[in-house]
Design a protein around this motif. Structure first.
Motif, PDB file in Angstrom:
ATOM      1  N   PRO A  57     -35.230  43.969  16.936  1.00 35.15           N
ATOM      2  CA  PRO A  57     -34.006  43.168  17.078  1.00 35.15           C
ATOM      3  C   PRO A  57     -32.729  43.949  16.737  1.00 35.15           C
ATOM      4  CG  PRO A  57     -35.715  41.910  15.965  1.00 35.15           C
ATOM      5  CD  PRO A  57     -36.251  43.297  16.130  1.00 35.15           C
ATOM      6  N   LYS A  58     -31.702  43.726  17.520  1.00 32.54           N
ATOM      7  CA  LYS A  58     -30.358  44.324  17.392  1.00 32.54           C
ATOM      8  C   LYS A  58     -30.288  45.797  17.818  1.00 32.54           C
ATOM      9  CE  LYS A  58     -28.341  41.454  16.875  1.00 32.54           C
ATOM     10  NZ  LYS A  58     -28.384  40.386  17.917  1.00 32.54           N
ATOM     11  N   THR A  61     -31.083  44.926  23.041  1.00 33.15           N
ATOM     12  CA  THR A  61     -31.925  44.121  23.942  1.00 33.15           C
ATOM     13  C   THR A  61     -31.107  43.483  25.074  1.00 33.15           C
ATOM     14  OG1 THR A  61     -32.921  43.458  21.848  1.00 33.15           O
ATOM     15  CG2 THR A  61     -33.815  42.453  23.855  1.00 33.15           C
ATOM     16  N   ARG A 140     -32.639  52.181  18.285  1.00 34.44           N
ATOM     17  CA  ARG A 140     -31.259  52.446  17.887  1.00 34.44           C
ATOM     18  C   ARG A 140     -31.249  53.027  16.477  1.00 34.44           C
ATOM     19  NH1 ARG A 140     -26.502  47.752  17.601  1.00 34.44           N
ATOM     20  NH2 ARG A 140     -24.753  49.190  17.790  1.00 34.44           N
ATOM     21  N   SER A 148     -25.802  45.684  12.412  1.00 35.76           N
ATOM     22  CA  SER A 148     -25.769  44.672  13.457  1.00 35.76           C
ATOM     23  C   SER A 148     -26.581  43.443  13.034  1.00 35.76           C
ATOM     24  CB  SER A 148     -26.325  45.278  14.756  1.00 35.76           C
ATOM     25  OG  SER A 148     -26.224  44.375  15.800  1.00 35.76           O
ATOM     26  N   TYR A 206     -30.478  53.953  22.200  1.00 35.07           N
ATOM     27  CA  TYR A 206     -29.193  53.289  22.479  1.00 35.07           C
ATOM     28  C   TYR A 206     -28.077  54.327  22.551  1.00 35.07           C
ATOM     29  CZ  TYR A 206     -25.326  49.941  21.516  1.00 35.07           C
ATOM     30  OH  TYR A 206     -24.167  49.184  21.563  1.00 35.07           O
ATOM     31  N   PHE A 247     -20.481  46.540  28.019  1.00 27.62           N
ATOM     32  CA  PHE A 247     -20.060  45.628  26.950  1.00 27.62           C
ATOM     33  C   PHE A 247     -18.727  44.958  27.287  1.00 27.62           C
ATOM     34  CE2 PHE A 247     -17.933  44.501  23.054  1.00 27.62           C
ATOM     35  CZ  PHE A 247     -18.922  43.874  22.322  1.00 27.62           C
ATOM     36  N   PHE A 271     -22.771  39.747  21.337  1.00 27.73           N
ATOM     37  CA  PHE A 271     -21.755  40.758  21.660  1.00 27.73           C
ATOM     38  C   PHE A 271     -20.807  40.879  20.473  1.00 27.73           C
ATOM     39  CE2 PHE A 271     -23.136  38.596  25.490  1.00 27.73           C
ATOM     40  CZ  PHE A 271     -23.486  39.645  26.311  1.00 27.73           C
ATOM     41  N   ARG A 273     -19.604  44.514  18.626  1.00 32.89           N
ATOM     42  CA  ARG A 273     -18.745  45.667  18.923  1.00 32.89           C
ATOM     43  C   ARG A 273     -19.336  46.589  19.978  1.00 32.89           C
ATOM     44  NH1 ARG A 273     -15.458  47.576  13.724  1.00 32.89           N
ATOM     45  NH2 ARG A 273     -14.399  48.663  15.397  1.00 32.89           N
TER      46      ARG A 273
HETATM   47  P1  A3P Z   1     -23.330  45.478  17.354  1.00 27.23           P
HETATM   48  O1  A3P Z   1     -23.651  44.348  16.426  1.00 27.23           O
HETATM   49  O2  A3P Z   1     -23.433  46.818  16.673  1.00 27.23           O
HETATM   50  O3  A3P Z   1     -22.050  45.323  18.067  1.00 27.23           O
HETATM   51  P2  A3P Z   1     -29.512  42.886  20.692  1.00 27.23           P
HETATM   52  O4  A3P Z   1     -29.081  42.696  22.092  1.00 27.23           O
HETATM   53  O5  A3P Z   1     -30.803  43.643  20.553  1.00 27.23           O
HETATM   54  O6  A3P Z   1     -29.487  41.622  19.936  1.00 27.23           O
HETATM   55  O7  A3P Z   1     -28.446  43.870  20.033  1.00 27.23           O
HETATM   56  C1  A3P Z   1     -27.128  43.464  19.846  1.00 27.23           C
HETATM   57  C2  A3P Z   1     -26.266  44.696  19.733  1.00 27.23           C
HETATM   58  O8  A3P Z   1     -26.063  45.246  21.036  1.00 27.23           O
HETATM   59  C3  A3P Z   1     -24.895  44.345  19.193  1.00 27.23           C
HETATM   60  O9  A3P Z   1     -24.463  45.514  18.488  1.00 27.23           O
HETATM   61  C4  A3P Z   1     -24.121  44.113  20.467  1.00 27.23           C
HETATM   62  O10 A3P Z   1     -22.724  44.186  20.314  1.00 27.23           O
HETATM   63  C5  A3P Z   1     -24.668  45.229  21.336  1.00 27.23           C
HETATM   64  N1  A3P Z   1     -24.476  44.995  22.778  1.00 27.23           N
HETATM   65  C6  A3P Z   1     -24.554  43.818  23.442  1.00 27.23           C
HETATM   66  N2  A3P Z   1     -24.294  44.001  24.744  1.00 27.23           N
HETATM   67  C7  A3P Z   1     -24.050  45.308  24.922  1.00 27.23           C
HETATM   68  C8  A3P Z   1     -23.699  46.101  26.048  1.00 27.23           C
HETATM   69  N3  A3P Z   1     -23.559  45.562  27.247  1.00 27.23           N
HETATM   70  N4  A3P Z   1     -23.524  47.421  25.865  1.00 27.23           N
HETATM   71  C9  A3P Z   1     -23.672  47.972  24.646  1.00 27.23           C
HETATM   72  N5  A3P Z   1     -23.985  47.282  23.526  1.00 27.23           N
HETATM   73  C10 A3P Z   1     -24.184  45.964  23.665  1.00 27.23           C
END
Ligand code: A3P
Length: 306
Positions: A57-58, A61, A140, A148, A206, A247, A271, A273
């Motif tokens: 997670p984070k 995904t 990551r 995150s 990542y 993003f 979403f 950072r």
């Molecule tokens: P941060 O909290 O560091 O911003 P998951 O999708 O596994 O839950 O992970 C979430 C993390 O991916 C968050 O990181 C989020 O901001 C980031 N994220 C979401 N969409 C993204 C994108 N299109 N490109 C890059 N990072 C993205």
């Protein structure tokens, strides 16, 4: 329920968002996630053509789901037309094996099936191990993953239960007590399988995807047997997919600013950072040293740097 009986016999620790995390087959899960993982072990029938997107997670995904969905459906849903990502969050386009099987939401699809999961390698359903289905694993940097997860879990905590202090969360994370943790073991198991069977498993970081997204999108296309055609390269298809799934684009869409998933989680929680190295804004040097030491020790001699 059988899984509830099992849960009552498992080791448990204070959870990040909800009451407890339970240790099952060496990894920690929230109650509902665990029930889904057990159900999926019993019921999921993998097909050779299935593709599984797996992450801790984070680890990105949401981004991976958007990219793979867009890549494999680029003929059916051209990027420049009214694309499904404009009206749906990536989690609504690629279901989680654990969550959706548990909720009986998965619909039978006759062609190519795309699923996501957080399940550790050795807890994947037996039919996945026995089949030729492909696995894409995205990991990551542990410091960014921790930061995150800390923000995300505080965001999602039910009202009146307070936030997790950074110190408490850090202690849990470093002891391996995080959703689908220990984080390092999750990554290592997939890394080892990738080293042994790179036809079947693709391992991505990542940070690499952020640095050279085009290179890794082409790698993904090749791995999935749908490489970009010369005409697609010439017309900028790679860049278009990356822009759609980036993003900046996804986080600003109405659906991701105001929508919610079926489980009630707000789309905007996914979403934050989307950057590499955000840990520098939060972690004190002592935590950095501790986490770096664990990473060095866990990954020593395996050829993996995170
Ligand atoms: P941060 O909290 O560091 O911003 P998951 O999708 O596994 O839950 O992970 C979430 C993390 O991916 C968050 O990181 C989020 O901001 C980031 N994220 C979401 N969409 C993204 C994108 N299109 N490109 C890059 N990072 C993205």
């Amino acid at each position: 329920m059988e899984s509830e009986e099992l849960m009552s016999s498992l080791p448990k620790e204070k959870g990040w968002m909800y009451s407890y995390l339970y240790k099952f087959q060496g990894f920690w899960y929230g109650a509902k996630h665990l029930q889904g993982a057990i159900k999926c072990q019993k019921q999921f029938q993998a097909q050779n053509s299935d593709v599984l997107l797996i992450t801790s997670p984070k680890s990105g995904t949401t981004w991976l789901k958007a990219i793979i969905f867009t890549l494999v459906n680029r003929t059916r849903y051209p990027v420049e037309k009214n694309h499904p990502l404009l009206n749906k969050n990536p989690h609504d386009l690629v279901p989680f094996l654990e969550a959706n099987l548990y909720d009986n939401q998965i619909q039978d699809q006759s062609s190519f099936r795309l699923f996501a999961a957080h399940v550790p390698y050795h807890s994947l359903p037996k039919t996945v191990h026995d089949s030729a289905c492909k696995i894409i694993y995205l990991c990551r940097n542990p410091k960014d993953t921790f930061v995150s997860l800390w923000h995300f879990s505080n965001n999602l905590k039910p009202d009146k239960t307070g936030t997790n202090s950074l110190e408490d969360a850090f202690d849990l994370f470093c002891r391996g007590v995080s959703p689908c943790g220990p984080f390092w073991d999750h990554v290592l198991d997939y890394w080892k399988e990738f080293k042994e069977n790179s036809e079947r498993i693709l391992f991505l970081r990542y940070e690499d995807m952020k640095e050279e997204p085009g290179v890794h999108l082409r790698r993904l296309a090749q791995f999935l047997g749908c490489p970009f055609l010369a005409v697609e390269e010439e017309t900028g298809m790679v860049e278009e997919i990356l822009k759609l799934c980036g993003f900046d684009n996804l986080s600003k869409l109405e659906i991701n600013r105001t929508g919610k998933l079926a489980n009630g989680v707000e789309n905007k929680a996914f979403f934050r950072r989307g950057e590499v190295g955000d840990w520098k804004n939060l972690l004190p040097i002592s935590m950095v040293k501790t986490i770096d030491q664990i990473t060095e020790q866990k990954f020593s001699g395996v050829g993996l740097v995170l």
